[in-house]
Write a protein that holds these residues in place. Structure first.
Motif, PDB file in Angstrom:
ATOM      1  N   TRP A 257       2.571  12.763   8.913  1.00 55.64           N
ATOM      2  CA  TRP A 257       1.992  13.057  10.215  1.00 55.64           C
ATOM      3  C   TRP A 257       0.992  11.974  10.637  1.00 55.64           C
ATOM      4  O   TRP A 257       0.772  11.747  11.825  1.00 55.64           O
ATOM      5  N   ARG A 258       0.394  11.347   9.654  1.00 51.47           N
ATOM      6  CA  ARG A 258      -0.511  10.229   9.950  1.00 51.47           C
ATOM      7  C   ARG A 258       0.180   8.886   9.784  1.00 51.47           C
ATOM      8  O   ARG A 258      -0.080   7.937  10.523  1.00 51.47           O
ATOM      9  N   LEU A 259       1.069   8.827   8.781  1.00 53.93           N
ATOM     10  CA  LEU A 259       1.714   7.549   8.493  1.00 53.93           C
ATOM     11  C   LEU A 259       2.652   7.123   9.619  1.00 53.93           C
ATOM     12  O   LEU A 259       2.694   5.940   9.978  1.00 53.93           O
ATOM     13  N   GLY A 260       3.411   8.048  10.192  1.00 52.46           N
ATOM     14  CA  GLY A 260       4.358   7.703  11.254  1.00 52.46           C
ATOM     15  C   GLY A 260       3.690   7.067  12.460  1.00 52.46           C
ATOM     16  O   GLY A 260       4.078   5.968  12.883  1.00 52.46           O
ATOM     17  N   PRO A 261       2.677   7.722  13.061  1.00 48.62           N
ATOM     18  CA  PRO A 261       1.973   7.080  14.195  1.00 48.62           C
ATOM     19  C   PRO A 261       1.330   5.746  13.818  1.00 48.62           C
ATOM     20  O   PRO A 261       1.293   4.818  14.637  1.00 48.62           O
ATOM     21  N   ALA A 262       0.820   5.656  12.570  1.00 50.73           N
ATOM     22  CA  ALA A 262       0.192   4.396  12.149  1.00 50.73           C
ATOM     23  C   ALA A 262       1.205   3.258  12.135  1.00 50.73           C
ATOM     24  O   ALA A 262       0.929   2.143  12.613  1.00 50.73           O
ATOM     25  N   LEU A 263       2.405   3.517  11.593  1.00 52.99           N
ATOM     26  CA  LEU A 263       3.440   2.481  11.564  1.00 52.99           C
ATOM     27  C   LEU A 263       3.900   2.119  12.976  1.00 52.99           C
ATOM     28  O   LEU A 263       4.164   0.938  13.275  1.00 52.99           O
ATOM     29  N   ALA A 264       3.998   3.129  13.856  1.00 55.26           N
ATOM     30  CA  ALA A 264       4.379   2.843  15.239  1.00 55.26           C
ATOM     31  C   ALA A 264       3.345   1.949  15.919  1.00 55.26           C
ATOM     32  O   ALA A 264       3.693   1.028  16.674  1.00 55.26           O
ATOM     33  N   LEU A 265       2.072   2.201  15.648  1.00 54.78           N
ATOM     34  CA  LEU A 265       1.025   1.366  16.232  1.00 54.78           C
ATOM     35  C   LEU A 265       1.052  -0.053  15.668  1.00 54.78           C
ATOM     36  O   LEU A 265       0.727  -1.015  16.376  1.00 54.78           O
TER      37      LEU A 265
ATOM     38  N   GLY B 142       0.813  -1.215   0.000  1.00 49.08           N
ATOM     39  CA  GLY B 142       0.000   0.000   0.000  1.00 49.08           C
ATOM     40  C   GLY B 142       0.844   1.263   0.000  1.00 49.08           C
ATOM     41  O   GLY B 142       0.510   2.250  -0.659  1.00 49.08           O
ATOM     42  N   LEU B 143       1.967   1.255   0.740  1.00 51.72           N
ATOM     43  CA  LEU B 143       2.847   2.426   0.767  1.00 51.72           C
ATOM     44  C   LEU B 143       3.498   2.658  -0.582  1.00 51.72           C
ATOM     45  O   LEU B 143       3.653   3.814  -1.034  1.00 51.72           O
ATOM     46  N   LEU B 144       3.898   1.577  -1.265  1.00 56.23           N
ATOM     47  CA  LEU B 144       4.484   1.735  -2.597  1.00 56.23           C
ATOM     48  C   LEU B 144       3.486   2.328  -3.575  1.00 56.23           C
ATOM     49  O   LEU B 144       3.818   3.222  -4.374  1.00 56.23           O
ATOM     50  N   ALA B 145       2.244   1.859  -3.500  1.00 57.38           N
ATOM     51  CA  ALA B 145       1.210   2.412  -4.384  1.00 57.38           C
ATOM     52  C   ALA B 145       0.917   3.862  -4.039  1.00 57.38           C
ATOM     53  O   ALA B 145       0.667   4.694  -4.931  1.00 57.38           O
ATOM     54  N   GLU B 146       0.984   4.192  -2.746  1.00 55.40           N
ATOM     55  CA  GLU B 146       0.699   5.567  -2.329  1.00 55.40           C
ATOM     56  C   GLU B 146       1.789   6.526  -2.784  1.00 55.40           C
ATOM     57  O   GLU B 146       1.513   7.675  -3.170  1.00 55.40           O
ATOM     58  N   GLN B 147       3.040   6.089  -2.762  1.00 55.14           N
ATOM     59  CA  GLN B 147       4.134   6.948  -3.206  1.00 55.14           C
ATOM     60  C   GLN B 147       4.028   7.266  -4.688  1.00 55.14           C
ATOM     61  O   GLN B 147       4.374   8.355  -5.131  1.00 55.14           O
ATOM     62  N   GLU B 148       3.570   6.303  -5.443  1.00 54.06           N
ATOM     63  CA  GLU B 148       3.398   6.552  -6.872  1.00 54.06           C
ATOM     64  C   GLU B 148       2.236   7.500  -7.139  1.00 54.06           C
ATOM     65  O   GLU B 148       2.245   8.247  -8.115  1.00 54.06           O
ATOM     66  N   ALA B 149       1.238   7.483  -6.234  1.00 48.61           N
ATOM     67  CA  ALA B 149       0.057   8.317  -6.459  1.00 48.61           C
ATOM     68  C   ALA B 149       0.294   9.769  -6.065  1.00 48.61           C
ATOM     69  O   ALA B 149      -0.345  10.678  -6.606  1.00 48.61           O
ATOM     70  N   GLY B 150       1.201  10.024  -5.124  1.00 51.81           N
ATOM     71  CA  GLY B 150       1.406  11.403  -4.698  1.00 51.81           C
ATOM     72  C   GLY B 150       2.193  11.468  -3.413  1.00 51.81           C
ATOM     73  O   GLY B 150       2.742  10.460  -2.949  1.00 51.81           O
ATOM     74  N   PRO B 151       2.318  12.669  -2.792  1.00 52.96           N
ATOM     75  CA  PRO B 151       3.081  12.826  -1.553  1.00 52.96           C
ATOM     76  C   PRO B 151       2.433  12.068  -0.389  1.00 52.96           C
ATOM     77  O   PRO B 151       1.218  11.897  -0.328  1.00 52.96           O
ATOM     78  N   VAL B 152       3.282  11.649   0.534  1.00 51.16           N
ATOM     79  CA  VAL B 152       2.826  10.859   1.680  1.00 51.16           C
ATOM     80  C   VAL B 152       2.621  11.778   2.875  1.00 51.16           C
ATOM     81  O   VAL B 152       3.444  12.651   3.160  1.00 51.16           O
TER      82      VAL B 152
ATOM     83  N   LEU C  69      -5.881   5.989  11.288  1.00 48.32           N
ATOM     84  CA  LEU C  69      -4.729   6.841  11.001  1.00 48.32           C
ATOM     85  C   LEU C  69      -4.079   6.545   9.664  1.00 48.32           C
ATOM     86  O   LEU C  69      -3.457   7.431   9.061  1.00 48.32           O
ATOM     87  N   GLY C  70      -4.164   5.307   9.220  1.00 47.20           N
ATOM     88  CA  GLY C  70      -3.466   4.920   8.002  1.00 47.20           C
ATOM     89  C   GLY C  70      -3.857   5.757   6.803  1.00 47.20           C
ATOM     90  O   GLY C  70      -4.998   6.171   6.644  1.00 47.20           O
ATOM     91  N   THR C  71      -2.872   6.012   5.963  1.00 49.10           N
ATOM     92  CA  THR C  71      -3.117   6.811   4.754  1.00 49.10           C
ATOM     93  C   THR C  71      -3.203   5.903   3.546  1.00 49.10           C
ATOM     94  O   THR C  71      -2.832   4.729   3.580  1.00 49.10           O
TER      95      THR C  71
END
Length: 394
Positions: free
Chosen positions: A44-52, A31-41, A90-92
């Protein structure tokens, strides 16, 4: 050889359960790879989501460890449910990536509970994640036409329903197979112990009946020879033979006594293994103290006979064995839920007459009768203070 098989099955189950956690990270990375191709990440939401997700991984590993130890890690599962919901919020990017954490939580939350509870957990997860995934999907696709939006919402719902309906039951199946293998192994060990005990009893009976009888005859004959021989050297030798015969007979009886006595603790463990191997849930309710030494062997016989009747003459699915120690007496109750009325009426399969005699020898009594709930209760009670009983029964 069998122990190696059980360990191998346990190892396979552990890796299978933890593979579900590996899928979480795999799906999130995609999902992160697809999101990077679609636009900026949005970090602020992704960091806490990965920590959780890291926190969830630690909780998940503790839950799988508890499963293999036959425990239900309730606190870890509650915390995991909260964390998985926070991750989904939280996930983007695509919501299907982050909601997979909730499905992974569900895959272990349903292990160790009743089927009805498992379905309730699956339905609850579906009701929580399906609307959230649908809303997040509409936000993810942006300003699309109505048909695309409807298709995205329907597809998200079907994906959520598929995960809630299949992933939990796959893990439940693996754990069920492992537990069946362990119970079969424990049942075989218990049956082997019972077979050894039966052979010991047969040997003790034959030894006492055959050798004991011959030694008794030798003692009697030598006594007669001493009386007939008078005061002669031959009579002195026969008196010594008489003494040796009596000593041998006494030692034989002591040895046979040890063989014929059953150990109550070992017997309870054995019958539990046999019952569970036969598909009957066994619930042992035991005091923190052991039964007195004078009544424990008798109660061991009661347990063996009662469980034999449960296996042979009932359709029970549960068997409850309760041992209570009071100031005045020791009480043992064996209760099962599958009594056959015809067998009770005809007295078939009881085999309790011998047990009544044993309990009567220690001042106790035995009752066996159906209860009001369609089950059967065998109750044995004996006074706490008694002289040893089995020594004089040979």
């Amino acid at each position: 050889m069998m122990d190696k098989v059980i360990k191998r099955v346990r190892r396979v189950v552990r890796w299978t359960l933890n593979t579900t956690l590996g899928l979480v990270w795999f799906v999130i990375v995609l999902g992160l790879l697809a999101e990077q191709e679609a636009g900026p990440v949005n970090w602020w939401r992704l960091g806490p989501a990965l920590a959780l997700v890291v926190v969830f991984s630690a909780l998940f590993l503790r839950v799988t460890k508890a499963i293999l130890e036959r425990r239900y890690a309730q606190r870890e599962l509650v915390a995991g449910a909260v964390v998985s919901l926070a991750v989904a919020l939280l996930g983007t990017g695509a919501p299907t990536s982050w909601s997979f954490v909730a499905f992974t939580w569900l895959s272990v939350a349903v292990i160790g509970v009743r089927v009805r509870t498992a379905w309730i957990l699956s339905l609850a997860t579906l009701l929580v994640t399906a609307p959230l995934n649908g809303y997040r999907m509409l936000d993810y696709i942006g300003d699309a036409d109505t048909a695309t939006q409807v298709g995205a919402v329907v597809g998200s719902f079907l994906y959520t329903a598929l995960m809630c309906g299949t992933l939990p039951w796959a893990n439940r199946l693996w754990v069920w197979i492992w537990r069946i293998a362990e119970e079969a192994h424990e049942g075989r060990e218990a049956q082997a112990r019972l077979a050894v005990a039966e052979e010991r009893l047969r040997f003790a009976r034959d030894l006492h009946d055959l050798v004991g009888h011959q030694l008794s005859a030798i003692a009697v004959k030598s006594e007669l020879a001493v009386r007939l021989g008078g005061d002669t050297p031959a009579s002195a030798e026969m008196a010594e033979v008489r003494g040796l015969a009596r000593t041998a007979l006494r030692e034989l009886r002591e040895a046979v006594k040890g063989y014929r006595q059953l150990d109550l603790t070992a017997e309870l463990a054995s019958v539990r293994g046999v019952l569970e191997a036969a598909g009957i849930t066994c619930d042992l309710k035991l005091p923190y103290r052991e039964a007195p030494g004078d009544t424990a062997p008798v109660f061991a016989w009661v347990v063996r006979e009662a469980v034999t009747n449960v296996l042979r003459h009932s359709t029970a699915t549960t068997c409850e064995i309760t041992l209570r120690l009071t100031q005045e007496e020791t009480i043992l109750e064996v209760r099962n839920n599958g009594v056959q009325k015809d067998a009770v009426k005809n007295g078939e399969g009881s085999g309790l007459a011998g047990l009544s005699e044993r309990l009567g020898a220690v001042g106790g009594k035995l009752t066996a009768e159906p209860d009001r709930k369609g089950g059967f209760v065998l109750r044995a009670a004996a006074p706490r203070v008694q002289e040893p009983v089995l020594a004089g029964r040979l």
